[in-house]
Scaffold this motif. Structure first.
Motif, mmCIF file in Angstrom:
data_model
loop_
_atom_site.group_PDB
_atom_site.id
_atom_site.type_symbol
_atom_site.label_atom_id
_atom_site.label_comp_id
_atom_site.label_asym_id
_atom_site.label_seq_id
_atom_site.Cartn_x
_atom_site.Cartn_y
_atom_site.Cartn_z
ATOM 1 N N SER A 48 0.800 -1.223 0.000
ATOM 2 C CA SER A 48 0.000 0.000 0.000
ATOM 3 C C SER A 48 0.832 1.272 0.000
ATOM 4 N N ARG A 49 2.144 1.159 0.142
ATOM 5 C CA ARG A 49 3.004 2.350 0.151
ATOM 6 C C ARG A 49 3.371 2.785 -1.272
ATOM 7 N N ILE A 50 2.976 2.000 -2.244
ATOM 8 C CA ILE A 50 3.299 2.281 -3.643
ATOM 9 C C ILE A 50 2.059 2.778 -4.368
ATOM 10 N N ASP A 51 2.232 3.789 -5.206
ATOM 11 C CA ASP A 51 1.110 4.330 -5.983
ATOM 12 C C ASP A 51 1.109 3.832 -7.422
ATOM 13 N N PHE A 52 2.319 3.653 -7.990
ATOM 14 C CA PHE A 52 2.446 3.195 -9.377
ATOM 15 C C PHE A 52 3.502 2.091 -9.434
ATOM 16 N N VAL A 53 3.261 1.070 -10.251
ATOM 17 C CA VAL A 53 4.269 0.045 -10.537
ATOM 18 C C VAL A 53 4.453 -0.007 -12.044
ATOM 19 N N VAL A 54 5.707 0.180 -12.475
ATOM 20 C CA VAL A 54 6.017 0.279 -13.895
ATOM 21 C C VAL A 54 6.914 -0.883 -14.316
ATOM 22 N N LYS A 55 6.473 -1.676 -15.264
ATOM 23 C CA LYS A 55 7.345 -2.687 -15.866
ATOM 24 C C LYS A 55 8.079 -2.022 -17.018
ATOM 25 N N PHE A 56 9.422 -2.126 -17.041
ATOM 26 C CA PHE A 56 10.183 -1.317 -17.995
ATOM 27 C C PHE A 56 10.965 -2.114 -19.041
ATOM 28 N N ASN A 57 10.932 -3.443 -18.980
ATOM 29 C CA ASN A 57 11.670 -4.217 -19.981
ATOM 30 C C ASN A 57 11.059 -5.605 -20.106
ATOM 31 N N GLY A 58 11.491 -6.331 -21.128
ATOM 32 C CA GLY A 58 11.061 -7.716 -21.291
ATOM 33 C C GLY A 58 9.647 -7.827 -21.828
ATOM 34 N N GLY A 59 9.145 -9.042 -21.779
ATOM 35 C CA GLY A 59 7.787 -9.317 -22.243
ATOM 36 C C GLY A 59 7.203 -10.445 -21.435
ATOM 37 N N ASN A 60 6.499 -11.350 -22.100
ATOM 38 C CA ASN A 60 5.918 -12.481 -21.379
ATOM 39 C C ASN A 60 6.876 -13.670 -21.341
ATOM 40 N N ASN A 61 8.180 -13.368 -21.443
ATOM 41 C CA ASN A 61 9.201 -14.403 -21.275
ATOM 42 C C ASN A 61 9.633 -14.541 -19.827
ATOM 43 N N ALA A 62 9.113 -13.682 -18.970
ATOM 44 C CA ALA A 62 9.461 -13.749 -17.549
ATOM 45 C C ALA A 62 8.205 -14.100 -16.756
ATOM 46 N N GLY A 63 8.390 -14.639 -15.568
ATOM 47 C CA GLY A 63 7.250 -14.975 -14.728
ATOM 48 C C GLY A 63 7.468 -14.542 -13.301
ATOM 49 N N HIS A 64 6.451 -13.932 -12.706
ATOM 50 C CA HIS A 64 6.472 -13.602 -11.282
ATOM 51 C C HIS A 64 5.373 -14.420 -10.613
#
Length: 428
Positions: free
Chosen positions: A25-41
């Motif tokens: 809740s301390r974060i307002d925005f999360v930005v993915k800046f590289n890669g594609g759907n080759n990574a998994g979280h």
């Protein structure tokens, strides 16, 4: 309020999604800046497990605005599959923003990725076959398709025609595959235009306004430092900049806006795909780490290669990224081991080398020099204070901290979102 970058400090799969979720809740925005759907979280929320591939992990946190930045390559079909799957589980995905400048993965990119990898034979890199590399190659060759092109049929058709003029020769004459029609590609992309349009924006401007307005923005890297196309184990790397510098180019903010860089490291090491891996284990210890850590790819399901912690790699990542804080994940996986080796340096042609060799040949032949630490048998998954960890676990963490080039601020002790020992405030 800070702009914070989270990067993997090894070869990926370190638990970046959990670190993002931990800030919550301390974060307002999360930005993915590289890669594609080759990574998994993989993020665990209560009894629910979420596997994300293309979407920023912040999409699971209510109130956070998730952004897919210009540095990402987007498979639109996968994008909507993920959005629909999350919506079906009650997750609000309405806040998602997608950069108009992000490049699009098409059917021909996926086809070329797969046939090229097979054509390499024993020289295969170990790509996921999802079209990531060919899409980035088209971007650099200035024949790529961007998200914004989907909203102008004439421009889209011109760009697809130009791309396929060359690629069909390659597919037919070199790889003995059928030619791909322009209409097939254009029609498949146009089919998404109406659904895509409401989420597309000048995301660089939106991020700028967020920072100017005192919002906290988290920049989330896909893959990891040792897979960075410039700074990783080239050519066994991804096709983008997965290091902290990529947060600037992949999102459209200046590097001076970044306040903190959080590097994620496992308490051991894994990698997927081909390439050098000095501490890799081929014995029962490797099987132990793989089984206890459930080390199978979120995206591919492939078993991960497993090895002991590599301190020179952590130091290298700290230097390349400017790491201010490490998050050490999966310490609980080591529970039950009598002894835990840590790579403190390498031997290359009979000579001790304390840092990651710049030469690909030297790194390929590097043999780990180990220091061994006593293990522990106590269950640590319920521990929330550092002083409550077993003494041997504390000593192990402190030894890694001394070797790794930056402080270890958070320690992951289990898969749950709250299973963490916080030593220092990541935003403080």
């Amino acid at each position: 309020m800070p702009a914070v970058v989270i990067v993997g400090a090894q070869w990926g799969d370190e638990g970046k999604g959990k670190a993002t979720d931990l800030l919550g809740s301390r974060i307002d925005f999360v930005v993915k800046f590289n890669g594609g759907n080759n990574a998994g979280h993989t993020v665990v929320v209560g009894d629910e497990k979420y596997a994300l591939h293309l979407l920023p992990s912040g999409i699971l946190t209510p109130g956070v605005t998730p952004i897919i930045g210009n540095g990402v390559v987007v498979d639109i079909e996968v994008l909507f599959q993920e959005l629909e799957a999350l919506s079906a589980r009650g997750v609000d995905v309405s806040r998602l923003r997608v950069s108009a400048n992000a490049h699009v993965i098409t059917h021909y990119h996926r086809t070329i990725d797969r046939v090229t990898e097979r054509f390499l034979g024993k020289r295969q890199i170990g790509t996921t076959g999802r079209g990531i590399g060919p899409t980035y190659a088209d971007k650099i060759n200035r024949v790529g398709i961007r998200i914004q092109d989907i909203f102008d049929e004439n421009i889209l058709r011109q760009k697809v025609e130009a791309a396929l003029d060359q690629k069909n020769h390659l597919l037919v004459k070199i790889y003995n595959r059928r030619a791909i029609s322009v209409d097939e590609i254009v029609d498949s992309l146009l089919a998404y235009a109406d659904r895509l349009r409401p989420m597309v924006a000048d995301t660089a401007l939106e991020i700028h306004h967020a920072l100017e307005g005192g919002k906290t923005v988290l920049f989330e890297g896909g893959q990891a430092t040792m897979l960075d196309v410039d700074h990783g184990t080239y050519p066994f790397v991804t096709s983008s900049n997965a290091t902290a510098g990529g947060a600037s180019t992949g999102s459209g903010i200046g590097p001076g806006r970044i306040d903190r860089v959080i590097g994620i490291v496992k308490a051991y090491t894994t990698r997927v795909g081909a390439g050098p891996f000095p501490t890799e284990l081929f014995d029962a210890s490797g099987d132990f780490l793989r089984a206890n850590g459930f080390e199978f790819g979120t995206t591919t399901g492939r078993p991960r290669r497993c090895g002991w912690y590599d301190a020179p790699i952590a130091r290298y990542s700290a230097r390349i990224n400017g790491v201010t804080d490490f998050v050490l994940t999966k310490l609980d996986v080591l529970t039950g081991l009598d002894e835990i080796p840590v790579c403190v340096a390498y031997e290359v042609d009979g000579v001790r080398v304390d840092e990651v060799p710049v030469s690909q040949t030297d790194f390929h032949h590097a043999k780990p020099i180990y220091e061994r630490f006593p293990g522990w048998s106590e269950d640590i998954t319920g521990v929330r204070r550092f002083e409550d960890l077993p003494k041997n676990a504390q000593d192990y963490v402190l030894a890694l901290e001394a070797m790794s080039g930056s402080r270890i601020s958070v320690i992951g002790v289990g898969p749950g979102r709250d299973a963490a020992v916080v030593r220092h405030d990541l935003l403080g």
